[in-house]
Design an enzyme around this catalytic site. Structure first.
Site, PDB file in Angstrom:
ATOM      1  N   VAL A 194       6.392  38.398  38.151  1.00 17.75           N
ATOM      2  CA  VAL A 194       6.083  37.501  37.034  1.00 17.75           C
ATOM      3  C   VAL A 194       7.005  37.959  35.907  1.00 17.75           C
ATOM      4  CG1 VAL A 194       4.346  36.714  35.389  1.00 17.75           C
ATOM      5  CG2 VAL A 194       3.692  37.167  37.757  1.00 17.75           C
ATOM      6  N   PRO A 195       8.110  37.242  35.678  1.00 17.10           N
ATOM      7  CA  PRO A 195       9.238  37.797  34.913  1.00 17.10           C
ATOM      8  C   PRO A 195       9.055  37.768  33.398  1.00 17.10           C
ATOM      9  CG  PRO A 195       9.755  35.574  35.616  1.00 17.10           C
ATOM     10  CD  PRO A 195       8.408  35.899  36.204  1.00 17.10           C
ATOM     11  N   CYS A 196       8.149  38.585  32.897  1.00 11.05           N
ATOM     12  CA  CYS A 196       7.946  38.650  31.454  1.00 11.05           C
ATOM     13  C   CYS A 196       9.170  39.219  30.740  1.00 11.05           C
ATOM     14  CB  CYS A 196       6.697  39.461  31.142  1.00 11.05           C
ATOM     15  SG  CYS A 196       6.673  41.119  31.856  1.00 11.05           S
ATOM     16  N   HIS A 197      10.063  39.871  31.497  1.00  9.38           N
ATOM     17  CA  HIS A 197      11.286  40.397  30.872  1.00  9.38           C
ATOM     18  C   HIS A 197      12.211  39.283  30.392  1.00  9.38           C
ATOM     19  CE1 HIS A 197      12.315  39.827  35.152  1.00  9.38           C
ATOM     20  NE2 HIS A 197      13.537  39.584  34.735  1.00  9.38           N
ATOM     21  N   ARG A 198      11.970  38.048  30.804  1.00 12.80           N
ATOM     22  CA  ARG A 198      12.804  36.913  30.390  1.00 12.80           C
ATOM     23  C   ARG A 198      12.358  36.284  29.081  1.00 12.80           C
ATOM     24  NH1 ARG A 198      12.812  34.524  36.579  1.00 12.80           N
ATOM     25  NH2 ARG A 198      14.049  36.253  37.461  1.00 12.80           N
TER      26      ARG A 198
END
Length: 240
Positions: A194-198
């Protein structure tokens, strides 16, 4: 229990319980078990243990696995519905399992070296810049409705795409909740997948990241986003 019968060997009884006995020996062993109370009790004990193990293997459980990554030891866990945890924090296996047991007090937590193989494989491919999209289910049940909405929206971000916290807030219909969005992302139990780094700040700086900003920078570098502003004095994480 103390064994008195010397006719049967433990391995023979266990093989019979598991259905692995030699075809020629199985009938003889079955007759002996029918006539020998000690060996029959032995077989019953093994059968109970076997059924219990099968129940854990096939029944509801939180399964976890540890593997190596460029970020160090990485641990991943999944329910029957999908991934529930991913961590590379500096913690022991016992601490990781204890955290899962607190989240799921009514479900057994078991180590599984087989069923989480696809998660390890896909994460390894991602770190090696050979995968842009994960083909993994994620289980966000048990999280609050606001956090699920935030993480569901973040899940739709494409490889290399970045949006702001304010944009996530707008997309979930809470345009004034950008700070709460940041808090929800900071409690993401399944980062990377779940790409919260984006999700970044409006001024193109990175914002926050629970795992540490150097990891957020490294993940964005994998995805070719070297244009974002680096925080002053930030320590880099080099991927092998």
């Amino acid at each position: 229990m103390t064994r008195r019968c010397t006719t049967c060997h433990e391995d023979d009884v266990l093989a019979w319980v598991l259905g692995d006995s030699d075809a020629d020996a199985a009938p003889t062993l079955a007759k002996h078990l029918a006539a020998c109370p000690d060996c029959r009790e032995w077989a019953v004990e093994y059968r109970i243990l076997h059924r219990s193990a099968e129940g854990l293997r096939n029944g509801p459980a939180i399964r976890w696995r540890r593997f190596g990554s460029p970020f160090g030891a990485m641990r991943v866990a999944a329910s029957t519905g999908g991934l529930v945890a991913l961590s590379w924090q500096d913690e022991s296996d016992d601490a990781f399992v204890a955290g899962l047991e607190r989240r799921y007090p009514a479900i057994p937590v078991v180590r599984d070296t087989d069923r989480l193989g696809p998660a390890e494989e896909q994460l390894t491919e991602y770190f090696g810049r050979r995968r842009a999209r994960f083909d993994l289910f994620v289980d966000l049940t048990g999280l609050g409705g606001f956090q699920r909405a935030v993480l569901d929206t973040a899940s739709g971000l494409e490889f290399g795409e970045t949006v702001t916290y304010a944009e996530i807030a707008r997309r979930i219909g809470r345009p004034k909740a950008s700070r709460a969005v940041g808090s929800a992302l900071g409690r993401n139990p399944v980062p990377i997948v779940v790409p919260c780094h984006r999700v970044v700040r409006t001024d193109r700086t990175l914002g926050g990241y629970t795992g540490g900003l150097r990891y957020k920078r490294a993940l964005l570098d994998i995805e070719g986003r070297t244009d974002l502003i680096r925080p002053h004095g930030q320590t880099e994480t080099t991927l092998a």
